[in-house]
Design an enzyme around this catalytic site. Sequence first.
Site, PDB file in Angstrom:
ATOM      1  N   HIS A  23       0.748  -1.210   0.230  1.00 40.83           N
ATOM      2  CA  HIS A  23       0.147   0.048   0.157  1.00 40.83           C
ATOM      3  C   HIS A  23       0.951   1.344   0.007  1.00 40.83           C
ATOM      4  O   HIS A  23       1.717   1.249   0.672  1.00 40.83           O
ATOM      5  CB  HIS A  23      -0.922  -0.194   1.154  1.00 40.83           C
ATOM      6  N   HIS A  65      -1.971  11.071  -1.911  1.00 37.96           N
ATOM      7  CA  HIS A  65      -3.029  10.445  -1.476  1.00 37.96           C
ATOM      8  C   HIS A  65      -4.047  11.537  -1.001  1.00 37.96           C
ATOM      9  O   HIS A  65      -5.335  11.618  -1.682  1.00 37.96           O
ATOM     10  CB  HIS A  65      -2.864   9.477  -0.094  1.00 37.96           C
TER      11      HIS A  65
HETATM   12  O1  G3P Z   1      -6.554   1.435  -3.148  1.00 38.39           O
HETATM   13  C1  G3P Z   1      -6.699   0.583  -1.874  1.00 38.39           C
HETATM   14  C2  G3P Z   1      -6.643   1.880  -0.822  1.00 38.39           C
HETATM   15  O2  G3P Z   1      -5.546   2.747  -0.889  1.00 38.39           O
HETATM   16  C3  G3P Z   1      -7.768   2.926  -0.587  1.00 38.39           C
HETATM   17  O3  G3P Z   1      -7.937   3.795   0.401  1.00 38.39           O
HETATM   18  O4  G3P Z   1      -7.493   5.927   1.305  1.00 38.39           O
HETATM   19  O5  G3P Z   1      -5.750   4.291   1.279  1.00 38.39           O
HETATM   20  O6  G3P Z   1      -6.210   5.576  -0.720  1.00 38.39           O
HETATM   21  P1  G3P Z   1      -6.946   5.034   0.410  1.00 38.39           P
HETATM   22 MG    MG Z   2      -5.013   4.617  -2.101  1.00 39.69          MG
END
Ligand code: G3P
Ligand code: MG
Length: 265
Positions: A23, A65
């Site tokens: 992530h 993000h």
């Molecule tokens: O793409 C999966 C995840 O990253 C979605 O949530 O807020 O971490 O971008 P976020």
């Molecule tokens: Mg994400």
Amino acid sequence: MSAPSPAPVSTLAPWPYPRWIAHRGAGKLAPENTLAAFRLGAQHGYRMFECDAKLSADGVPFLMHDATLDRTTNAAQVLSTTASNTGGDHPWSALAQLDAGSWHSRTHAGEPLPTLENMARYCIANGFFLNIEIKPTPGAEEKTGQVVGEHAARLWQGQAVLPLFSSFQPEALAGARATAPHIPRALLLDTLRNGWLDLARQLGCVAIVCNHALWDAALVAQVHGAGLRALSYTVNDDWAAQRLIHLETDGIITDRVDFFSPATP
Ligand code: G3P
Ligand code: MG
């Protein structure tokens, strides 16, 4: 008397991506959505990365993000801003000057924001896979999808494995489909919103990426039965990962690149 109809057979297409996905590059261990994070995730053995992409004011796709620049850069100190401080307010020439590492740690001071092109080059050169979450500045959903689609189609031209687009925003996925119909798409779901499966079908998605707590055997069967893959975010506990593996889901996005081995089958 005619023979009974055969039971429905799942028509899952081959899935070229690994189960484990880092992530934002390496979760919280490095400044998110930077090349430093990708390198750290790779050092832990990860071969697929999730990142968040949006547009500068002049239409350059870059990784970030949040809607605003403030949490993960020094924009408040170095950019002259008016009321708003979103990534979409500033040209790439200004965003390229920002420090996107000092907020995290001294080790990463001076780390720049990467463009999508930077990350494409890194991933392609190393044979890594990329999940590009299209994360538009609010109000720029369709345009962001279109431009990210154009860039990705150019950057991955001729590559055997293409990136996987995902978004919580249907307009962004529709935009990406308009400019890069051949690049696979996934619908991100935080909850099972009304009409989610029809929406995924309308958008020509190949996968659903859910908040991991939503998956159960019935939902996995429904998604697989519709010919879609089942992926989860953001899975940081062993019990949750074991549950998802037992449910035979297809992909796990994690911050814990230091805890989960991507060699786990
Ligand atoms: O793409 C999966 C995840 O990253 C979605 O949530 O807020 O971490 O971008 P976020
Ligand atoms: Mg994400």
